[in-house]
Design a protein around this motif. Structure first.
Motif, PDB file in Angstrom:
ATOM      1  N   LYS A  64       0.849  -1.196   0.000  1.00 16.12           N
ATOM      2  CA  LYS A  64       0.000   0.000   0.000  1.00 16.12           C
ATOM      3  C   LYS A  64       0.878   1.236   0.000  1.00 16.12           C
ATOM      4  O   LYS A  64       2.024   1.206   0.445  1.00 16.12           O
ATOM      5  N   TRP A  65       0.308   2.340  -0.449  1.00 13.51           N
ATOM      6  CA  TRP A  65       0.972   3.643  -0.367  1.00 13.51           C
ATOM      7  C   TRP A  65       0.444   4.351   0.866  1.00 13.51           C
ATOM      8  O   TRP A  65      -0.758   4.622   0.960  1.00 13.51           O
ATOM      9  N   TYR A  66       1.329   4.633   1.815  1.00 16.42           N
ATOM     10  CA  TYR A  66       0.969   5.321   3.057  1.00 16.42           C
ATOM     11  C   TYR A  66       1.493   6.749   3.019  1.00 16.42           C
ATOM     12  O   TYR A  66       2.623   7.002   2.619  1.00 16.42           O
ATOM     13  N   SER A  67       0.661   7.673   3.474  1.00 15.43           N
ATOM     14  CA  SER A  67       1.055   9.071   3.536  1.00 15.43           C
ATOM     15  C   SER A  67       1.924   9.324   4.766  1.00 15.43           C
ATOM     16  O   SER A  67       1.652   8.804   5.847  1.00 15.43           O
ATOM     17  N   VAL A  68       2.939  10.130   4.583  1.00 24.64           N
ATOM     18  CA  VAL A  68       3.734  10.604   5.708  1.00 24.64           C
ATOM     19  C   VAL A  68       3.120  11.919   6.213  1.00 24.64           C
ATOM     20  O   VAL A  68       3.344  12.318   7.349  1.00 24.64           O
ATOM     21  N   ASN A  69       2.303  12.555   5.395  1.00 22.68           N
ATOM     22  CA  ASN A  69       1.673  13.847   5.700  1.00 22.68           C
ATOM     23  C   ASN A  69       0.167  13.652   5.826  1.00 22.68           C
ATOM     24  O   ASN A  69      -0.606  13.994   4.934  1.00 22.68           O
ATOM     25  N   ASN A  70      -0.247  13.094   6.964  1.00 20.97           N
ATOM     26  CA  ASN A  70      -1.630  12.661   7.146  1.00 20.97           C
ATOM     27  C   ASN A  70      -2.644  13.800   7.215  1.00 20.97           C
ATOM     28  O   ASN A  70      -3.766  13.649   6.773  1.00 20.97           O
ATOM     29  N   ARG A  71      -2.258  14.953   7.774  1.00 23.31           N
ATOM     30  CA  ARG A  71      -3.213  16.071   7.828  1.00 23.31           C
ATOM     31  C   ARG A  71      -3.506  16.603   6.432  1.00 23.31           C
ATOM     32  O   ARG A  71      -4.663  16.881   6.092  1.00 23.31           O
ATOM     33  N   ARG A  72      -2.478  16.715   5.594  1.00 26.89           N
ATOM     34  CA  ARG A  72      -2.708  17.151   4.210  1.00 26.89           C
ATOM     35  C   ARG A  72      -3.568  16.134   3.460  1.00 26.89           C
ATOM     36  O   ARG A  72      -4.474  16.500   2.710  1.00 26.89           O
ATOM     37  N   LEU A  73      -3.285  14.844   3.671  1.00 25.61           N
ATOM     38  CA  LEU A  73      -4.096  13.806   3.033  1.00 25.61           C
ATOM     39  C   LEU A  73      -5.553  13.917   3.471  1.00 25.61           C
ATOM     40  O   LEU A  73      -6.471  13.837   2.652  1.00 25.61           O
ATOM     41  N   TYR A  74      -5.770  14.127   4.758  1.00 27.88           N
ATOM     42  CA  TYR A  74      -7.124  14.280   5.291  1.00 27.88           C
ATOM     43  C   TYR A  74      -7.856  15.436   4.605  1.00 27.88           C
ATOM     44  O   TYR A  74      -9.007  15.305   4.186  1.00 27.88           O
ATOM     45  N   VAL A  75      -7.186  16.558   4.470  1.00 27.80           N
ATOM     46  CA  VAL A  75      -7.783  17.749   3.843  1.00 27.80           C
ATOM     47  C   VAL A  75      -8.143  17.459   2.387  1.00 27.80           C
ATOM     48  O   VAL A  75      -9.236  17.792   1.928  1.00 27.80           O
ATOM     49  N   PHE A  76      -7.238  16.821   1.647  1.00 28.83           N
ATOM     50  CA  PHE A  76      -7.515  16.508   0.243  1.00 28.83           C
ATOM     51  C   PHE A  76      -8.658  15.505   0.116  1.00 28.83           C
ATOM     52  O   PHE A  76      -9.525  15.645  -0.740  1.00 28.83           O
ATOM     53  N   LYS A  77      -8.673  14.481   0.968  1.00 25.68           N
ATOM     54  CA  LYS A  77      -9.753  13.482   0.916  1.00 25.68           C
ATOM     55  C   LYS A  77     -11.093  14.121   1.279  1.00 25.68           C
ATOM     56  O   LYS A  77     -12.133  13.707   0.771  1.00 25.68           O
ATOM     57  N   ALA A  78     -11.077  15.112   2.153  1.00 25.57           N
ATOM     58  CA  ALA A  78     -12.309  15.786   2.534  1.00 25.57           C
ATOM     59  C   ALA A  78     -12.839  16.668   1.408  1.00 25.57           C
ATOM     60  O   ALA A  78     -14.041  16.815   1.241  1.00 25.57           O
ATOM     61  N   ALA A  79     -11.932  17.252   0.631  1.00 25.94           N
ATOM     62  CA  ALA A  79     -12.330  18.226  -0.379  1.00 25.94           C
ATOM     63  C   ALA A  79     -12.633  17.621  -1.747  1.00 25.94           C
ATOM     64  O   ALA A  79     -13.390  18.195  -2.514  1.00 25.94           O
ATOM     65  N   PHE A  80     -12.033  16.479  -2.059  1.00 21.73           N
ATOM     66  CA  PHE A  80     -12.111  15.963  -3.414  1.00 21.73           C
ATOM     67  C   PHE A  80     -12.670  14.547  -3.479  1.00 21.73           C
ATOM     68  O   PHE A  80     -12.630  13.798  -2.511  1.00 21.73           O
ATOM     69  N   ASN A  81     -13.115  14.176  -4.670  1.00 20.21           N
ATOM     70  CA  ASN A  81     -13.581  12.839  -4.971  1.00 20.21           C
ATOM     71  C   ASN A  81     -12.432  11.849  -4.749  1.00 20.21           C
ATOM     72  O   ASN A  81     -11.285  12.173  -5.054  1.00 20.21           O
ATOM     73  N   PRO A  82     -12.719  10.637  -4.263  1.00 20.92           N
ATOM     74  CA  PRO A  82     -11.650   9.656  -4.010  1.00 20.92           C
ATOM     75  C   PRO A  82     -10.808   9.320  -5.248  1.00 20.92           C
ATOM     76  O   PRO A  82      -9.656   8.923  -5.121  1.00 20.92           O
TER      77      PRO A  82
END
Length: 156
Positions: A57-75
């Motif tokens: 799997k690809w894991y994010s090292v920058n989880n807050r940025r990932l959270y923001v992008f997942k909240a704002a955009f389509n998967p």
């Protein structure tokens, strides 16, 4: 300079079990996701997310940025990321208990704000204890109270 590659948000998982509700500069995550959703800011206005390939799997090292992008955009939305390497820093911060499918957002003072897509808004969902928090499911991009997500996470 490191090369940027494109990856779909649904293919990037959280490496941590929980994240703070604000960036290190104090700005709230929900504000960033709202601004991204409404085109006030753009993904390229943020530093690229670093991802690490671990356990298929690809894991994010920058989880807050990932959270923001997942909240704002389509998967299925693709973002530019930097492919990093598995090292001691990654393992020291690798705390996910669910293979990165969701993340607990910690809010100070027991207040939770949020909306259905997971990034939050200024709408108040009421006071809850901060250790209950919210869980954001990576696949569905939805916010659930932590207790309610326990069964949902097990079924994924």
């Amino acid at each position: 300079s490191e090369a940027l590659v494109w990856k779909a948000l649904c293919d990037i998982f959280y490496s941590q079990s929980s994240i703070d509700s604000c960036f290190s500069d104090g700005s709230p995550l929900h504000k960033a996701s709202f601004e991204l959703e409404h085109c006030d800011v753009h993904p390229e206005d943020f530093p690229p997310i670093r991802v690490v390939h671990f356990a298929d799997k690809w894991y994010s090292v920058n989880n807050r940025r990932l959270y923001v992008f997942k909240a704002a955009f389509n998967p299925d939305t693709k973002i530019q990321v930097i492919e990093g390497v598995v090292d001691h820093t990654f393992f020291n911060n690798f705390t996910t208990q669910n293979e990165g499918t969701d993340v607990l957002v910690r809010f100070p003072h027991g207040r939770i704000t949020g909306k259905g897509k997971g990034g939050g808004s200024s709408d108040d969902m009421g006071a809850q204890s901060s250790d209950e928090g919210l869980r954001v499911t990576a696949e569905a991009g939805q916010v659930q109270p932590k207790a309610a997500s326990a069964g949902a996470s097990a079924s994924m």
